[in-house]
Design a protein around this motif. Structure first.
Motif, PDB file in Angstrom:
ATOM      1  N   SER A   1      43.473  38.420  37.905  1.00 39.73           N
ATOM      2  CA  SER A   1      43.967  39.672  37.315  1.00 39.73           C
ATOM      3  C   SER A   1      43.313  40.001  35.979  1.00 39.73           C
ATOM      4  CB  SER A   1      45.484  39.611  37.142  1.00 39.73           C
ATOM      5  OG  SER A   1      45.843  38.590  36.215  1.00 39.73           O
TER       6      SER A   1
ATOM      7  N   ILE B   1      40.554  42.672  36.262  1.00 36.71           N
ATOM      8  CA  ILE B   1      40.886  43.947  36.914  1.00 36.71           C
ATOM      9  C   ILE B   1      40.868  45.068  35.890  1.00 36.71           C
ATOM     10  CG2 ILE B   1      42.743  45.230  38.056  1.00 36.71           C
ATOM     11  CD1 ILE B   1      43.469  42.684  39.523  1.00 36.71           C
TER      12      ILE B   1
ATOM     13  N   GLY C   1      38.920  48.853  42.403  1.00 34.31           N
ATOM     14  CA  GLY C   1      40.326  48.561  42.662  1.00 34.31           C
ATOM     15  C   GLY C   1      41.035  49.804  43.155  1.00 34.31           C
TER      16      GLY C   1
ATOM     17  N   VAL D   1      42.729  44.058  43.509  1.00 31.62           N
ATOM     18  CA  VAL D   1      43.939  44.664  42.944  1.00 31.62           C
ATOM     19  C   VAL D   1      45.096  44.531  43.940  1.00 31.62           C
ATOM     20  CG1 VAL D   1      44.963  46.759  42.024  1.00 31.62           C
ATOM     21  CG2 VAL D   1      42.553  46.304  41.646  1.00 31.62           C
TER      22      VAL D   1
ATOM     23  N   ASN E   1      46.408  47.743  34.505  1.00 32.27           N
ATOM     24  CA  ASN E   1      46.249  48.423  35.785  1.00 32.27           C
ATOM     25  C   ASN E   1      47.601  48.879  36.333  1.00 32.27           C
ATOM     26  OD1 ASN E   1      46.132  48.321  38.953  1.00 32.27           O
ATOM     27  ND2 ASN E   1      44.043  48.688  38.239  1.00 32.27           N
TER      28      ASN E   1
END
Length: 294
Positions: A108, A111, A125, A146, A177
């Motif tokens: 993560s 991301i 993503g 993602v 995100n």
């Protein structure tokens, strides 16, 4: 006496044969998990998921972690982590929690932040509702990291609560995100712990992305199960222009599990034109009006 001896021998032979067949089954799935074919790997994960034995649990955990020696291999594909996380959620064993957290923290961090004005690509993503890597409308070969990280969070929420899993979900709720934040809210609902309500309410007041906002609202409504202002806000989002938001709003009304929510879905169904959303709404509506034991 002779008959009993023959029967015992028959039972022992059958037990031995079953044990051998079981060993062959698990060895076959391990080999398939090391395949370069994504769909072969997914099928192996499915087979290990839907058996009563937990013998294949560590094999699924290995699939989730991937192969660090060959970073570009199919074994490290986001789709493998996505389906492995789903499998671990179904297995329900807390032994998976440390590995899920480890993989989430590893993946993560790289991301990207959601940026609405920018034209997104699958490799970026989750993007807007036209993206192949969107939260709901995607195909197996287009699952991004993602989506995989989101599934890992939901798996954490469905497993027994621990201090580390709780702190991971709380941190993810403020991730850059939007889909990761949304998934953290889903996970908090899955955990059904009222202690998360404070975090969810605080985050809701800051959230600007409609999809994440409805995810947080659906989590709050699902935990509270009260026909209050949050419930009213979910019903209003049934008319959002984004089909993903409308679908999530439908799920939110199902979570409250009160018949008072059914008329709102019935009205939304009359004008819904997206086939996936319409299917979800009908399913949720039928759930709400069905007779179930308390």
């Amino acid at each position: 006496m002779k008959f009993q001896s023959v029967l015992l021998l028959f039972v022992l032979l059958n037990a031995s044969l079953f044990s051998e067949q079981e060993d062959i089954f698990f060895e076959t799935q391990r080999k398939r998990l090391n395949s370069s074919d994504l769909f072969e790997i997914r099928d192996a994960i499915d087979r290990l998921t839907f058996i009563k034995s937990n013998k294949g649990l560590r094999d699924i955990l290995s699939a989730l972690e991937g192969n660090p020696n060959f970073p570009t291999s199919e074994n490290n594909a986001p789709a493998v982590k996505f389906y492995a996380a789903k499998a671990l959620s179904k297995k329900g064993d807390s032994i998976a929690i440390p590995v899920l957290i480890k993989v989430f923290q590893k993946e993560s961090g790289s991301i990207v932040e959601y940026n609405p004005p920018k034209q997104r690509k699958i490799t970026d993503g989750v993007a807007d509702r036209y993206s192949n890597s969107s939260p709901y409308f995607y195909e197996d070969g287009e699952i991004s990291m993602v989506l995989a990280c989101g599934e890992i969070l939901r798996a954490l929420g469905s497993l027994p609560h621990t201090e580390t899993s709780g702190s991971t979900l709380k941190q993810a709720l403020s991730h850059p995100n939007f889909y990761i934040r949304s998934s953290a809210a889903d996970a908090m609902y899955e955990s059904n712990r009222k202690e998360y309500l404070t975090n969810l309410v605080e985050t809701l007041g800051k959230e600007l992305i409609p999809y994440t906002k409805i995810s947080i609202l659906a989590a709050i409504v699902g935990i509270e199960r009260l026909p209050n202002q949050n419930f009213k806000s979910v019903t209003e989002m049934l008319s959002d222009k984004d089909p993903e938001v409308r679908k999530k709003a439908s799920v939110g009304l199902r979570r409250i599990d009160l018949r008072i929510a059914a008329p709102y879905l019935e009205k939304a169904i009359e004008i819904e034109n997206h086939p996936v959303v319409l299917t979800q709404m009908k399913e949720d509506y039928n759930f709400l009006i069905s007779f179930r034991n308390p």
